[in-house]
Design a protein around this motif. Structure first.
Motif, PDB file in Angstrom:
ATOM      1  N   SER A  11       3.264   6.599  -6.608  1.00 37.66           N
ATOM      2  CA  SER A  11       2.315   7.428  -7.349  1.00 37.66           C
ATOM      3  C   SER A  11       2.770   8.883  -7.351  1.00 37.66           C
ATOM      4  O   SER A  11       2.560   9.613  -8.314  1.00 37.66           O
ATOM      5  N   GLU A  29       0.831  -1.204   0.000  1.00 43.23           N
ATOM      6  CA  GLU A  29       0.000   0.000   0.000  1.00 43.23           C
ATOM      7  C   GLU A  29       0.870   1.260   0.000  1.00 43.23           C
ATOM      8  O   GLU A  29       0.690   2.160  -0.827  1.00 43.23           O
ATOM      9  N   LYS A  30       1.848   1.283   0.895  1.00 39.81           N
ATOM     10  CA  LYS A  30       2.703   2.464   1.034  1.00 39.81           C
ATOM     11  C   LYS A  30       3.612   2.657  -0.178  1.00 39.81           C
ATOM     12  O   LYS A  30       3.876   3.785  -0.588  1.00 39.81           O
ATOM     13  N   ASP A  84       1.580   4.138  -2.867  1.00 37.77           N
ATOM     14  CA  ASP A  84       1.340   5.539  -2.504  1.00 37.77           C
ATOM     15  C   ASP A  84       2.541   6.400  -2.868  1.00 37.77           C
ATOM     16  O   ASP A  84       2.429   7.403  -3.567  1.00 37.77           O
ATOM     17  N   THR A 110      -4.131   1.283  -9.649  1.00 30.77           N
ATOM     18  CA  THR A 110      -4.932   1.071  -8.430  1.00 30.77           C
ATOM     19  C   THR A 110      -5.484  -0.349  -8.405  1.00 30.77           C
ATOM     20  O   THR A 110      -5.450  -1.028  -7.378  1.00 30.77           O
TER      21      THR A 110
END
Lengths: 204, 204
Positions: A95, A88-89, A92, A185
DNA sequence: AATTATTTTAAACAAGTGTTTAAATTTTTG
DNA sequence: CAAAAATTTAAACACTTGTTTAAAATAATT
């Protein structure tokens, strides 16, 4: 956008942008100075040489790069949660900074090893004891028994490659930035599911 | 080693080596000429410009790069076998040419899109009808329902990244070339198992 | 064998490279 | 405020860059 930074900070900031976008050999000192709105001589006045400025930039970028990783490793969560949060990180972070993995892997692959070793992030990772934690979990049978190198390759490859390969995939698939971002995503979910299933065989 | 190639071929061969190792901006026309044992002017006499020579080199490298892929796609095997063989062949090819994925992704990411599109390998892939085959299998429920872009990212990422990231991983893990090579052989097995399990949920 | 075309060469070109210099300016210090 | 230190500037440094030129050497053609 432009804060009242010191000359040194302005140059470093501009250099980071330019180096990441064009690589060490793809830009000139004058280009960096112009991007920073400064005189060429100031680059060498504040950073001695283009090479040294590059090292400073790389060190900072690397630090930022491993910071979120370290943070997850140190947390007091079960490995399976760490895995999910790590992915997830990473997505993030990437991105926001999609060009960093390519920059690090490519620019540093061309430099000598000593350059790489001068940036001390290996110790930082070791200090989190993540390796020991994984090994313990493997002995308990919670994590698939495989070399830590392979685990790293699976985790990093499935996180970084989609960002590194963006221009290529976009051309092959004829898709614009927005579409590719949405695709990422989705992809993050697939990668999470696949890696968790594979690395934690008893989890389902 | 050195065959009695034409001047043109010698220059192209040397240029391929140098470009892949150092990138377009990381080398000079003179360096390429020297590597080929030729006069500088011959580079431009036979290839008009450094840029044009680069385009010729990239086109050839790309062709070689997608050749083995295409070959697998066209074969008359079930998708699950194609997947296994694809991974096998990619690792084979990349063991011989470990710097090519990084070269392609990085050098072409910096060039303009038209440059990428001039090299027509997208059509070649489409002609194999691999996309249709995957879609049909997805509708039958044999292949996990996910965008073809994600499948590409999973396949390519898990094949190419271990070679692209070699210098970084070697530094982090402090391992030599031989050890890393052995690690890759192991990794190929993991990747195959993981991808087959994930992409073909009904297979086991 | 003489003529034409092709290939190779060394030298030069202007433009750009990282870096240095020495003078001008600003900031800090006493 | 004056002296010293730090910063910024424009100009120049020697060198490399991609590319071109014109002469020399080789190959092909008649």
């Amino acid at each position: 956008m432009e804060k009242d930074l010191t000359t040194e900070a302005k140059i470093k900031e501009a250099a980071t942008r330019v180096f990441i976008a064009k690589g060490f050999n793809g830009c000139s000192s004058r280009e960096i100075a112009k991007e920073a709105g400064m005189n060429v001589a100031l680059v060498n006045y504040h950073f001695q040489s283009k090479s040294h400025l590059f090292e400073v930039v790389v060190a900072t970028v690397m630090e930022e790069f491993v910071f979120s990783m370290i943070d997850v490793f140190k947390s007091d969560l079960p490995l399976i949660s760490k895995t999910r949060i790590f992915i997830e990180k990473e997505y993030d972070f990437l991105s926001k900074h999609p060009d960093i993995p390519g920059f690090i892997i490519n620019e540093l692959g061309k430099k000598d090893k000593t350059f790489f070793e001068r940036i001390n992030f290996i110790e930082q990772i070791k200090e989190t004891k993540i390796y020991d934690e994984v090994q313990a979990a493997q002995e308990k049978g919670d994590v698939r028994k495989m070399d830590i190198t392979s685990i790293m390759l699976l985790m990093m490859g499935n996180c970084h490659f989609p960002f590194m390969a963006k221009p290529m995939i976009q051309t092959i698939q004829c898709i614009d930035d927005k579409t590719y971002q949405n695709q990422l995503t989705l992809h993050k979910q697939y990668v999470t599911e696949m890696l968790v299933n594979y690395l934690f065989p008893t989890s389902k």
